[in-house]
Design a protein around this motif. Structure first.
Motif, PDB file in Angstrom:
ATOM      1  N   ALA A 131     -10.536  -9.625  -9.881  1.00 31.85           N
ATOM      2  CA  ALA A 131     -10.774  -8.363  -9.176  1.00 31.85           C
ATOM      3  C   ALA A 131     -10.368  -7.165 -10.026  1.00 31.85           C
ATOM      4  CB  ALA A 131      -9.995  -8.352  -7.853  1.00 31.85           C
ATOM      5  N   GLU A 132      -9.289  -7.301 -10.798  1.00 30.78           N
ATOM      6  CA  GLU A 132      -8.873  -6.214 -11.682  1.00 30.78           C
ATOM      7  C   GLU A 132      -9.848  -6.035 -12.831  1.00 30.78           C
ATOM      8  OE1 GLU A 132      -4.478  -6.133 -12.487  1.00 30.78           O
ATOM      9  OE2 GLU A 132      -4.551  -8.026 -11.395  1.00 30.78           O
ATOM     10  N   VAL A 133     -10.402  -7.151 -13.322  1.00 33.59           N
ATOM     11  CA  VAL A 133     -11.383  -7.062 -14.403  1.00 33.59           C
ATOM     12  C   VAL A 133     -12.663  -6.401 -13.912  1.00 33.59           C
ATOM     13  CG1 VAL A 133     -12.742  -8.408 -16.050  1.00 33.59           C
ATOM     14  CG2 VAL A 133     -10.362  -9.045 -15.568  1.00 33.59           C
ATOM     15  N   ILE A 134     -13.040  -6.641 -12.663  1.00 31.14           N
ATOM     16  CA  ILE A 134     -14.215  -5.962 -12.103  1.00 31.14           C
ATOM     17  C   ILE A 134     -14.003  -4.450 -12.123  1.00 31.14           C
ATOM     18  CG2 ILE A 134     -15.522  -5.554  -9.973  1.00 31.14           C
ATOM     19  CD1 ILE A 134     -16.298  -8.115 -11.474  1.00 31.14           C
ATOM     20  N   LYS A 135     -12.794  -4.002 -11.833  1.00 34.99           N
ATOM     21  CA  LYS A 135     -12.514  -2.563 -11.902  1.00 34.99           C
ATOM     22  C   LYS A 135     -12.693  -2.034 -13.329  1.00 34.99           C
ATOM     23  CE  LYS A 135      -9.240  -2.540  -8.026  1.00 34.99           C
ATOM     24  NZ  LYS A 135      -7.826  -2.319  -7.626  1.00 34.99           N
ATOM     25  N   ALA A 136     -12.287  -2.822 -14.311  1.00 36.23           N
ATOM     26  CA  ALA A 136     -12.471  -2.407 -15.702  1.00 36.23           C
ATOM     27  C   ALA A 136     -13.956  -2.348 -16.054  1.00 36.23           C
ATOM     28  CB  ALA A 136     -11.745  -3.380 -16.636  1.00 36.23           C
ATOM     29  N   ILE A 137     -14.750  -3.288 -15.530  1.00 37.35           N
ATOM     30  CA  ILE A 137     -16.191  -3.258 -15.775  1.00 37.35           C
ATOM     31  C   ILE A 137     -16.822  -2.050 -15.102  1.00 37.35           C
ATOM     32  CG2 ILE A 137     -18.359  -4.499 -15.395  1.00 37.35           C
ATOM     33  CD1 ILE A 137     -16.761  -7.108 -15.609  1.00 37.35           C
ATOM     34  N   GLU A 138     -16.356  -1.719 -13.894  1.00 39.60           N
ATOM     35  CA  GLU A 138     -16.856  -0.524 -13.220  1.00 39.60           C
ATOM     36  C   GLU A 138     -16.625   0.710 -14.087  1.00 39.60           C
ATOM     37  OE1 GLU A 138     -15.825  -2.057  -8.651  1.00 39.60           O
ATOM     38  OE2 GLU A 138     -14.574  -0.553  -9.663  1.00 39.60           O
TER      39      GLU A 138
END
Length: 380
Positions: free
Chosen positions: A370-377
């Motif tokens: 979930a934290e990596v998704i924020k980085a991708i965003e």
């Protein structure tokens, strides 16, 4: 946002891709997973939308050239690495047209592909999209397999005016820091989490008795690699150490192989068992060296004995062996007494469990999907 995931190349890469794709959906993004037709039911079963982009299967991509001719099997570590890189490249080439058509119609905002899902960088380049590349297991990329894959993709690269596979805008790596190679490229770390199918559980799957439990598995490869069928299990199940009743033996494999094992070895629990469920109950795991199998066991702090059916599988285990959490033998044809001695050592010496637990703690401390998704965003 629209996240286009590109997966496939056997079941294990799908299992490795699923947690990040699921995290994207949970965060509210639209997700489609592009994959070979043979993987679509698996992806759908994991709760993800999927689109088939090629009829070519992994076995044919690896074992045959583009004209369908059988290839000679490799005989050394370097030739195995080259062989694997080219096989994944052929599967990627066969997936390219279908993936491009999907991207043209659906118009994603970002493309995310596994380490060797090489349609991902080509599609991202063609449509000018950000590219995220992620590892499936412990970092093991070398020049040999990458150069082989690049050479195999020369026609597709030339069509795009390229002479090399494009770099990713973000590289996501799940390797625990203590066993990450010094030469590995910089990465966004991510916690490994399980993405395998589940079944109705029985008590023995999530709890064990008083005896030490030895788990044996040959992973999802056993479906299409004969050497990982009964030829892999029978020498282990005939081993006196595992047959005299001092340890509990569990075999995690698919049907109908499991039914054959139950018929020949009625005292052995065998069947499709979710590895992430049974791993925490395991004292020692014996397996073939598959990347997702390794990561599942590492995350549970389980000492491992690896009997690789291909030399390539031993490469990423060297760092884990040196760290003291595993033992990797030369092949799956080692003398029974030598295998028994290594299993006994892993059961008896607490340092292996302590070192494996240390790697499990490192994995748990890495950023969640979930934290990596924020980085991708933020990247997009």
């Amino acid at each position: 946002m629209r996240f286009l995931f590109i997966a496939g190349g056997g079941a294990a890469p799908v299992h490795a891709s699923a947690p990040l794709a699921s995290a994207a959906r949970t965060a509210g993004h639209d997700v489609i997973v592009a994959a070979p037709e043979e993987n679509i039911d698996l992806i759908n079963g994991l709760g993800l939308p999927a689109c088939g982009v090629t009829q070519l299967g992994m076995a044919d991509a690896i074992l045959k050239d583009r004209e369908g001719n059988w290839l000679a099997m490799p005989t050394s570590e370097d030739t195995e690495m080259d062989f694997a890189g080219r096989g994944f490249a052929r599967l990627s080439a066969a997936s390219l047209q279908g993936t491009q058509e999907l991207a043209e119609r659906w118009k994603p905002d970002v493309v995310i592909g596994g380490e060797y899902n090489l349609a991902a960088p080509l599609v991202a380049h063609r449509f000018g999209l950000p590219l995220v590349r992620h590892t499936w297991a412990i970092y093991d990329r070398t020049d040999v397999d990458w150069l082989g894959a690049t050479d195999e993709l020369r026609p597709e690269l030339a069509q795009l005016g390229l002479d090399a596979i494009p770099d990713a805008n973000m590289f996501v790596d799940i390797t625990p820091p203590s066993v990450r190679p010094d030469y590995a490229e910089p990465a966004q770390p991510m916690r490994w989490t399980a993405g395998n199918p589940q079944i109705p559980l029985q008590p023995w799957m999530y709890a064990k008795g008083d005896r030490p439990r030895v788990l044996i598995t040959s992973g999802s490869r056993s479906v299409f690699i004969p050497a990982l069928g009964m030829d892999f299990f029978r020498p282990l199940l005939d081993n006196p150490l595992l047959g005299k009743g001092d340890v509990e033996v569990v075999v995690a494999t698919s049907e109908p192989l499991a039914s054959q094992i139950r018929a020949e070895y009625p005292d052995v629990k065998a069947g499709f068992v979710p590895l992430d469920v049974i791993a925490p109950t395991t004292d020692v795991a014996v397996h073939h060296g598959g990347g997702v199998t390794v990561m599942t066991l590492l995350s549970a702090g389980v000492p491992q004995l690896v009997l690789p059916e291909i030399q390539y599988s031993a490469i990423p285990m060297r760092a884990v062996d040196e760290y003291g959490a595993s033992v990797t033998m030369a092949s799956h044809h080692e003398p029974p007494e030598d295998v028994a001695a290594e299993i006994s050592k892993l059961l008896a010496e607490p340092s292996y469990r302590e070192r494996a637990r240390g790697l499990a703690d490192e994995i748990a401390a890495l950023p969640a999907p979930a934290e990596v998704i924020k980085a991708i965003e933020a990247l997009v």
